[in-house]
Design a protein around this motif. Structure first.
Motif, PDB file in Angstrom:
ATOM      1  N   THR A  35       0.810  -1.355   0.027  1.00 46.88           N
ATOM      2  CA  THR A  35       0.265  -0.112  -0.211  1.00 46.88           C
ATOM      3  C   THR A  35       0.735   1.090  -0.106  1.00 46.88           C
ATOM      4  O   THR A  35       1.756   1.177   0.742  1.00 46.88           O
ATOM      5  CB  THR A  35      -0.955  -0.006   1.254  1.00 46.88           C
ATOM      6  OG1 THR A  35      -1.592  -1.131   1.191  1.00 46.88           O
ATOM      7  CG2 THR A  35      -1.789   1.093   1.318  1.00 46.88           C
ATOM      8  N   LEU A  36       0.839   2.159  -0.847  1.00 50.65           N
ATOM      9  CA  LEU A  36       1.649   3.196  -1.164  1.00 50.65           C
ATOM     10  C   LEU A  36       0.960   4.211  -1.626  1.00 50.65           C
ATOM     11  O   LEU A  36      -0.264   4.272  -2.239  1.00 50.65           O
ATOM     12  CB  LEU A  36       3.075   2.757  -1.842  1.00 50.65           C
ATOM     13  CG  LEU A  36       2.909   1.797  -3.283  1.00 50.65           C
ATOM     14  CD1 LEU A  36       2.722   2.679  -4.401  1.00 50.65           C
ATOM     15  CD2 LEU A  36       3.960   0.796  -3.241  1.00 50.65           C
ATOM     16  N   ALA A  37       1.545   5.404  -2.181  1.00 49.93           N
ATOM     17  CA  ALA A  37       1.101   6.241  -3.130  1.00 49.93           C
ATOM     18  C   ALA A  37       1.946   6.450  -4.270  1.00 49.93           C
ATOM     19  O   ALA A  37       3.153   6.719  -4.291  1.00 49.93           O
ATOM     20  CB  ALA A  37       1.052   7.639  -2.319  1.00 49.93           C
ATOM     21  N   VAL A  38       1.365   6.545  -5.440  1.00 51.79           N
ATOM     22  CA  VAL A  38       2.281   6.634  -6.759  1.00 51.79           C
ATOM     23  C   VAL A  38       2.344   8.110  -6.801  1.00 51.79           C
ATOM     24  O   VAL A  38       1.705   8.818  -6.503  1.00 51.79           O
ATOM     25  CB  VAL A  38       1.529   6.171  -7.950  1.00 51.79           C
ATOM     26  CG1 VAL A  38       1.627   4.437  -7.937  1.00 51.79           C
ATOM     27  CG2 VAL A  38       0.158   6.586  -8.405  1.00 51.79           C
ATOM     28  N   SER A  39       3.420   8.556  -7.502  1.00 52.93           N
ATOM     29  CA  SER A  39       3.651  10.080  -8.017  1.00 52.93           C
ATOM     30  C   SER A  39       3.109  10.566  -9.119  1.00 52.93           C
ATOM     31  O   SER A  39       3.234   9.976 -10.169  1.00 52.93           O
ATOM     32  CB  SER A  39       5.337  10.136  -7.990  1.00 52.93           C
ATOM     33  OG  SER A  39       5.789   9.942  -6.823  1.00 52.93           O
ATOM     34  N   GLY A  40       1.751  11.205  -9.048  1.00 50.78           N
ATOM     35  CA  GLY A  40       0.948  11.482  -9.912  1.00 50.78           C
ATOM     36  C   GLY A  40      -0.357  11.624  -9.857  1.00 50.78           C
ATOM     37  O   GLY A  40      -0.818  11.090  -8.532  1.00 50.78           O
ATOM     38  N   THR A  41      -1.212  11.940 -10.562  1.00 50.32           N
ATOM     39  CA  THR A  41      -2.785  12.039 -10.189  1.00 50.32           C
ATOM     40  C   THR A  41      -3.475  10.753 -10.158  1.00 50.32           C
ATOM     41  O   THR A  41      -2.862   9.865 -10.563  1.00 50.32           O
ATOM     42  CB  THR A  41      -3.507  13.009 -10.888  1.00 50.32           C
ATOM     43  OG1 THR A  41      -3.528  12.614 -12.397  1.00 50.32           O
ATOM     44  CG2 THR A  41      -2.760  14.568 -11.042  1.00 50.32           C
ATOM     45  N   GLY A  42      -4.747  10.784 -10.041  1.00 54.25           N
ATOM     46  CA  GLY A  42      -5.470   9.499 -10.236  1.00 54.25           C
ATOM     47  C   GLY A  42      -5.336   8.733 -11.376  1.00 54.25           C
ATOM     48  O   GLY A  42      -5.290   7.541 -11.341  1.00 54.25           O
ATOM     49  N   HIS A  43      -5.323   9.656 -12.296  1.00 56.30           N
ATOM     50  CA  HIS A  43      -4.976   8.820 -13.922  1.00 56.30           C
ATOM     51  C   HIS A  43      -3.387   8.010 -13.688  1.00 56.30           C
ATOM     52  O   HIS A  43      -3.415   6.828 -14.073  1.00 56.30           O
ATOM     53  CB  HIS A  43      -4.729   9.709 -15.045  1.00 56.30           C
ATOM     54  CG  HIS A  43      -5.772  10.102 -15.562  1.00 56.30           C
ATOM     55  ND1 HIS A  43      -6.472  11.267 -15.128  1.00 56.30           N
ATOM     56  CD2 HIS A  43      -6.710   9.780 -16.748  1.00 56.30           C
ATOM     57  CE1 HIS A  43      -7.574  11.340 -16.062  1.00 56.30           C
ATOM     58  NE2 HIS A  43      -7.751  10.544 -16.822  1.00 56.30           N
ATOM     59  N   ALA A  44      -2.593   8.493 -12.934  1.00 60.15           N
ATOM     60  CA  ALA A  44      -1.360   7.791 -12.855  1.00 60.15           C
ATOM     61  C   ALA A  44      -1.615   6.435 -11.923  1.00 60.15           C
ATOM     62  O   ALA A  44      -1.008   5.464 -12.411  1.00 60.15           O
ATOM     63  CB  ALA A  44      -0.358   8.716 -12.214  1.00 60.15           C
ATOM     64  N   ALA A  45      -2.450   6.593 -11.053  1.00 57.17           N
ATOM     65  CA  ALA A  45      -2.756   5.432 -10.011  1.00 57.17           C
ATOM     66  C   ALA A  45      -3.509   4.247 -10.949  1.00 57.17           C
ATOM     67  O   ALA A  45      -3.324   3.194 -10.812  1.00 57.17           O
ATOM     68  CB  ALA A  45      -3.556   5.858  -8.910  1.00 57.17           C
TER      69      ALA A  45
END
Ligand SMILES: Cc1ncc(COP(=O)(O)O)c(C=O)c1O
Length: 390
Positions: free
Chosen positions: A76-86
């Protein structure tokens, strides 16, 4: 050489003064206004992307995302980018060329997921209901039986239409068919009950700029053990280096190895996300869900009292965070949006994709989900509609 020591392109006049703009109340489907505490966190001094203090911020983000998603998933983490990136990170890690992917499409975001999956080589099959409606479990079961997908995508909060898709039973259907379940919660997480593990969801992502109340740019995502096993069993390499979840899991300290540099995380945005998740944890999910529903109900009643119609007729299928209001005949929808902004600095939005030109979308998310804001947006909308009759 001397002539090269002077710049040739002069800086534009507009660049020669500090940035300034008026305050706006963002009552569209996102971004929403950030709480001052989040903005203050974002202004803290920079750390290096592998400094112990920054790794601790990342650990807070992981803990906050696990709480918000209601999952115990290690990855569980956070990608660098907006919702589209996820969305792209989810799809590119799970999908291999030729895989059958089932997309439940009842608005813009299903269509976007279908586009992305196709770009990653998937054999995309869709199940469609009109915007404003949600899928029954029987709809989804029948489509799964017909297409035998290895991945099914469902959008929990379809922000183009203001629907909230019930998810009960979909995870079981997927498990019975060795299919992974991918859920988009960009517009819904924190604003309505959601339980990733209990619902049997394998990959889930969200955005920072909606209920979490942080600026767009970093997006929480979570992969179940089943999803990670699928990644490990891939016949082909993940085509994106940037979004490769095995690389990201290492950088985020989700595996046993020492953290390695993968990319320079957006440090300040991560502070803001950490603070937004911290505020959500302090408020508690239960209180936050209740606050969003209470404000949404007030808005729905107020809209109907103005003689307007909500796109989603079934109240149980309405998304508390984004409400779609049908544009009445004889009203220029765009002029209404412009009026709200120019006269009151209040943002409401038009439709998106299949709802463009047909609805206005009003967001009640995070810091902005207050009864005072509901009353303000109703007043402004009423005035704008009266002013913009054709
Ligand atoms: C349901 C949903 N999914 C995905 C996105 C894409 O997020 P972003 O605009 O942050 O890339 C949005 C944005 O509004 C959304 O509402």
């Amino acid at each position: 050489m001397a002539q090269y020591l002077r710049s040739v392109v002069r800086p534009a006049e507009r660049l020669l003064k500090p940035l300034q703009f008026p305050h706006k109340l963002l009552m569209g489907p996102g971004p929403s206004n950030c709480p001052p505490r989040v903005l203050a966190a974002q202004a803290l001094p920079l750390l290096g992307h592998l400094h112990a203090e920054f790794c601790s911020v990342m650990d807070d983000v992981k803990a906050g995302a696990r709480y918000a998603f209601q999952t115990a998933n290690a990855v569980t983490l956070a990608v660098s980018g907006t919702g589209h990136a996820a969305m792209e990170a989810a799809i590119c890690n799970i999908v291999e060329p030729g895989d059958v992917v089932l997309i439940a499409k009842n608005g813009h975001w299903g269509a976007r997921a279908a586009d992305m999956a196709a770009r990653h080589g998937a054999d995309v099959r869709t199940i469609v209901v009109p915007p404003g409606e949600v899928f029954t479990l029987a709809n989804i079961a029948a489509a799964m039986a017909e297409h035998a997908p290895s991945l099914t995508f469902v959008c929990h909060g379809e922000s183009s239409a203001g629907t909230m898709q019930p998810l009960e039973g979909v995870g079981e259907l997927c498990r019975a068919r060795d299919c992974l379940l991918l859920v988009d919660t960009v517009a819904s997480l924190g604003g309505a009950p959601f339980f990733a593990d209990a619902l049997g969801i394998d990959v889930v992502y969200t955005g920072a700029q909606k209920v979490i109340g942080a600026p767009p740019g970093v997006s929480p995502i979570s992969f179940s053990e089943r999803a990670m096993a699928r990644v490990a069993a891939r016949a082909t390499r993940v085509r994106s280096y940037y979004f490769d979840v095995v690389e990201l899991a290492n950088y985020w300290g989700c595996d046993a190895g020492p953290r390695r540099y993968h990319h320079t995380a957006p440090i300040s945005s991560m502070y803001a996300l950490r603070e937004g998740l911290s505020m959500l944890a302090e408020e508690t999910l239960e209180v936050c869900w209740e606050r969003h529903l209470r404000c949404a109900r007030l808005l729905w009643r107020g809209i109907e009292d103005l003689g307007l119609k909500l796109l989603v007729e079934n109240e149980d299928a309405r998304l508390p965070t984004v409400t779609a209001v049908v544009v009445p005949d004889g009203v220029a929808w765009k002029r209404v949006v412009e009026h709200c902004m120019s006269k009151h600095a209040v943002e409401i939005s038009g439709g998106l994709g299949p709802t463009a030109g047909k609805v206005w979308r009003i967001g009640l998310m995070g810091y902005n989900a207050t009864e005072e804001n509901v009353r303000r947006v109703l007043k402004v909308l009423q005035e704008a509609i009266t002013a913009c009759k054709m």
